[in-house]
Design an enzyme around this catalytic site. Structure first.
Site, PDB file in Angstrom:
ATOM      1  N   HIS A  96      11.347 -26.561  28.587  1.00  0.00           N
ATOM      2  CA  HIS A  96      12.335 -26.645  29.673  1.00  0.00           C
ATOM      3  C   HIS A  96      12.278 -25.432  30.584  1.00  0.00           C
ATOM      4  O   HIS A  96      11.994 -24.313  30.161  1.00  0.00           O
ATOM      5  CB  HIS A  96      13.745 -26.917  29.150  1.00  0.00           C
ATOM      6  CG  HIS A  96      14.362 -25.887  28.253  1.00  0.00           C
ATOM      7  ND1 HIS A  96      15.130 -24.855  28.735  1.00  0.00           N
ATOM      8  CD2 HIS A  96      14.342 -25.747  26.906  1.00  0.00           C
ATOM      9  CE1 HIS A  96      15.574 -24.125  27.716  1.00  0.00           C
ATOM     10  NE2 HIS A  96      15.100 -24.639  26.587  1.00  0.00           N
ATOM     11  N   ASP A  98      14.822 -24.339  32.632  1.00  0.00           N
ATOM     12  CA  ASP A  98      16.066 -23.598  32.893  1.00  0.00           C
ATOM     13  C   ASP A  98      16.360 -22.578  31.807  1.00  0.00           C
ATOM     14  O   ASP A  98      15.826 -22.654  30.698  1.00  0.00           O
ATOM     15  CB  ASP A  98      17.243 -24.572  33.025  1.00  0.00           C
ATOM     16  CG  ASP A  98      17.532 -25.359  31.752  1.00  0.00           C
ATOM     17  OD1 ASP A  98      16.568 -25.773  31.072  1.00  0.00           O
ATOM     18  OD2 ASP A  98      18.715 -25.546  31.421  1.00  0.00           O
ATOM     19  N   ASP A 159      13.675 -18.327  26.027  1.00  0.00           N
ATOM     20  CA  ASP A 159      14.148 -19.713  25.874  1.00  0.00           C
ATOM     21  C   ASP A 159      14.292 -20.296  27.279  1.00  0.00           C
ATOM     22  O   ASP A 159      15.278 -20.060  27.930  1.00  0.00           O
ATOM     23  CB  ASP A 159      15.462 -19.708  25.114  1.00  0.00           C
ATOM     24  CG  ASP A 159      16.032 -21.096  24.894  1.00  0.00           C
ATOM     25  OD1 ASP A 159      15.331 -22.077  25.200  1.00  0.00           O
ATOM     26  OD2 ASP A 159      17.181 -21.199  24.439  1.00  0.00           O
ATOM     27  N   GLU A 193      17.945 -28.494  30.412  1.00  0.00           N
ATOM     28  CA  GLU A 193      18.094 -28.718  28.970  1.00  0.00           C
ATOM     29  C   GLU A 193      19.326 -28.009  28.437  1.00  0.00           C
ATOM     30  O   GLU A 193      20.043 -28.541  27.587  1.00  0.00           O
ATOM     31  CB  GLU A 193      16.842 -28.227  28.226  1.00  0.00           C
ATOM     32  CG  GLU A 193      16.809 -28.602  26.744  1.00  0.00           C
ATOM     33  CD  GLU A 193      17.429 -27.574  25.809  1.00  0.00           C
ATOM     34  OE1 GLU A 193      17.578 -27.885  24.622  1.00  0.00           O
ATOM     35  OE2 GLU A 193      17.802 -26.459  26.255  1.00  0.00           O
ATOM     36  N   GLU A 194      19.581 -26.808  28.947  1.00  0.00           N
ATOM     37  CA  GLU A 194      20.668 -25.984  28.396  1.00  0.00           C
ATOM     38  C   GLU A 194      22.049 -26.573  28.676  1.00  0.00           C
ATOM     39  O   GLU A 194      23.029 -26.172  28.057  1.00  0.00           O
ATOM     40  CB  GLU A 194      20.590 -24.555  28.963  1.00  0.00           C
ATOM     41  CG  GLU A 194      19.323 -23.803  28.594  1.00  0.00           C
ATOM     42  CD  GLU A 194      19.294 -23.350  27.130  1.00  0.00           C
ATOM     43  OE1 GLU A 194      20.235 -23.674  26.389  1.00  0.00           O
ATOM     44  OE2 GLU A 194      18.315 -22.695  26.754  1.00  0.00           O
ATOM     45  N   ASP A 216      10.112 -25.352  21.836  1.00  0.00           N
ATOM     46  CA  ASP A 216      11.439 -24.799  22.107  1.00  0.00           C
ATOM     47  C   ASP A 216      12.054 -24.272  20.813  1.00  0.00           C
ATOM     48  O   ASP A 216      13.267 -24.191  20.695  1.00  0.00           O
ATOM     49  CB  ASP A 216      12.325 -25.893  22.740  1.00  0.00           C
ATOM     50  CG  ASP A 216      13.562 -25.333  23.421  1.00  0.00           C
ATOM     51  OD1 ASP A 216      13.606 -24.121  23.694  1.00  0.00           O
ATOM     52  OD2 ASP A 216      14.497 -26.121  23.668  1.00  0.00           O
TER      53      ASP A 216
END
Ligand SMILES: [Zn+2]
Length: 427
Positions: A96, A98, A159, A193-194, A216
């Site tokens: 991801h 973001d 992340d 995603e977050e 991830d």
């Protein structure tokens, strides 16, 4: 953008082109602010995520990837054509774009510490932020190796830019080594995603994959194919209202009933603060209302999905026994599904795990299978028809100012992916 480095002779002491390339990619990607916004109603939630997406699309095109496509919703797709003629399932690798809204992601200044010597890492822009080996035992593995941190004011964004850098490095390696046998490979980078929207606008037809792995995960060697199953439950208490001056024998106060219900929860066990590993829990996370009506909201979590109905029933019985002491009051119960343990899907395709296990072994990486006490994009993808497990990236202490990553772990993840595509192509 110029990144800070603790040592000026990095390229002299780091001889591996892979390591240098991973450092270069990672440091460039994290300096682009891609924080998502849970209050936004647009897709992607923040337009700045598309800036990293456009950069990746450009780099993928330059390295010779096929079908590179950055769409209006912030997703980036690409393909790496098969090098074998035999029928091999189409694999997708996903990370991801973001970073978490929990901590600033603006003006991230990555710092390369090399060689990491075990001393405390004091982050210069906020010397209160000190990364110590005693608090972060995973640092031990990186003695003498490059470690990257932020500068103290922001998160790092490992992340999931560690995952992004790993996939990009893996793609570059495959495209420059066409003798490596593999089937058709798909890459996808997702926004948001977050904030739980990473799969909302994913074009499964364009992706066209049979199975997927997200990059991830955290510690070196971790492999995740199991998450909580999750329901939300609301209990709405209806009391009886009367003028306080003339309420004797009439009023039934819903606030007091709500308090009694919460008090009747067991003090030991069955809560997030008293459980770990494979234990489930119920978690009252919100209460709102007034003397007439109160809403109690609970999170129900277990790795064993049928437990959720048992938990809901137990909450109901607790509530009913409290209500016995408040004649005239009543309760309504509402349960809604949040997400399900991806293992329910992945157990139907055990080769997703066994192939990964072989690849880890060939890459010299321990295989550490861990259940996630939460949910991931992988669980959503799995239930949307794309069975998907999660591979480590090396990211540590995520969503905060002390986030860090060891470059050797990222390199190890690239090794795993290179082995993994060959395991899948094996007859
Ligand atoms: Zn993540």
């Amino acid at each position: 953008m110029q990144a800070k480095t603790q040592q000026t002779n990095v390229s002299q002491t780091l001889s591996s082109p892979r390591i240098l390339s991973l450092i270069d990619r990672f440091m460039r990607y994290v300096q682009l602010d891609t924080q998502s916004d849970p209050h936004s109603h647009t897709h992607p939630s923040t337009a700045k995520q598309k800036i990293l997406g456009a950069l990746l699309a450009q780099e993928l095109t330059q390295m010779g990837a096929a079908e590179v496509w950055a769409d209006e919703y912030g997703y980036v797709y690409a393909s790496i054509p098969a090098t074998v003629q035999t029928a091999v399932p189409v694999l997708a690798f996903c990370s991801h774009l973001d970073t978490a809204p929990d901590c600033s992601g603006t003006h991230v200044q990555p710092i390369l510490h090399h060689p990491y010597d075990g001393a405390d890492l004091v982050l210069p822009d906020d010397p209160q932020q000190v990364i110590r080996m005693v608090d972060h035992p995973a640092l031990k593995r990186h003695m003498g190796q490059p470690v990257i941190t932020a500068s103290g004011q922001t998160l790092l964004g490992a992340d999931d830019k560690a995952g992004v850098a790993i996939i990009m490095e893996f793609a570059q390696h495959l495209l420059t080594h066409p003798t490596i046998p593999h089937g058709l490979i798909k890459l996808v980078f997702t926004p948001d995603e977050e904030i739980g929207q990473g799969t909302d606008k994913l074009d499964f037809a364009r992706l066209g994959a049979n199975f997927a792995y997200t990059l991830d995960g955290g510690s070196w060697g971790s492999f995740e194919d199991e998450t909580f199953s999750a329901d939300g439950m609301t209990i709405e208490i209806q009391g009886i209202m009367a003028h306080p001056g003339a309420a004797k024998g009439i009023m039934v106060n819903a606030l007091k009933i709500g308090a009694r219900i919460l008090q009747s929860l067991p003090p030991a066990g069955w809560s997030p603060e008293t459980t770990a590993d494979r234990e489930g829990f119920v978690h009252p996370h919100r209460i709102e209302g007034n003397a007439e009506t109160v809403r109690l909201e609970f999170l129900l979590r277990s790795f064993h999905t049928p437990d959720l109905a048992v938990y809901a029933q137990r909450l109901r019985e607790l509530t009913e026994s409290v209500l016995l002491q408040y004649p005239g009051a009543s309760a309504r119960y509402m349960v809604h599904e949040q997400y399900r343990n991806m293992k329910e899907v992945l157990d139907q395709f055990p080769f997703i795990r066994t192939n990964a296990q072989k690849a880890y072994a060939r890459a010299g990486v321990p295989f550490v299978q861990e259940p996630i006490r939460g949910g991931t994009d992988g669980s959503r993808l799995s239930f949307l028809g794309l069975p998907c497990a999660n591979i480590f990236t090396g990211m540590q202490a995520i969503h905060g100012k002390q986030e860090w990553v060891g470059v050797a772990d990222m390199s190890s993840a690239v090794d795993v992916l290179l082995e993994l595509v060959q395991v899948w192509a094996d007859k």
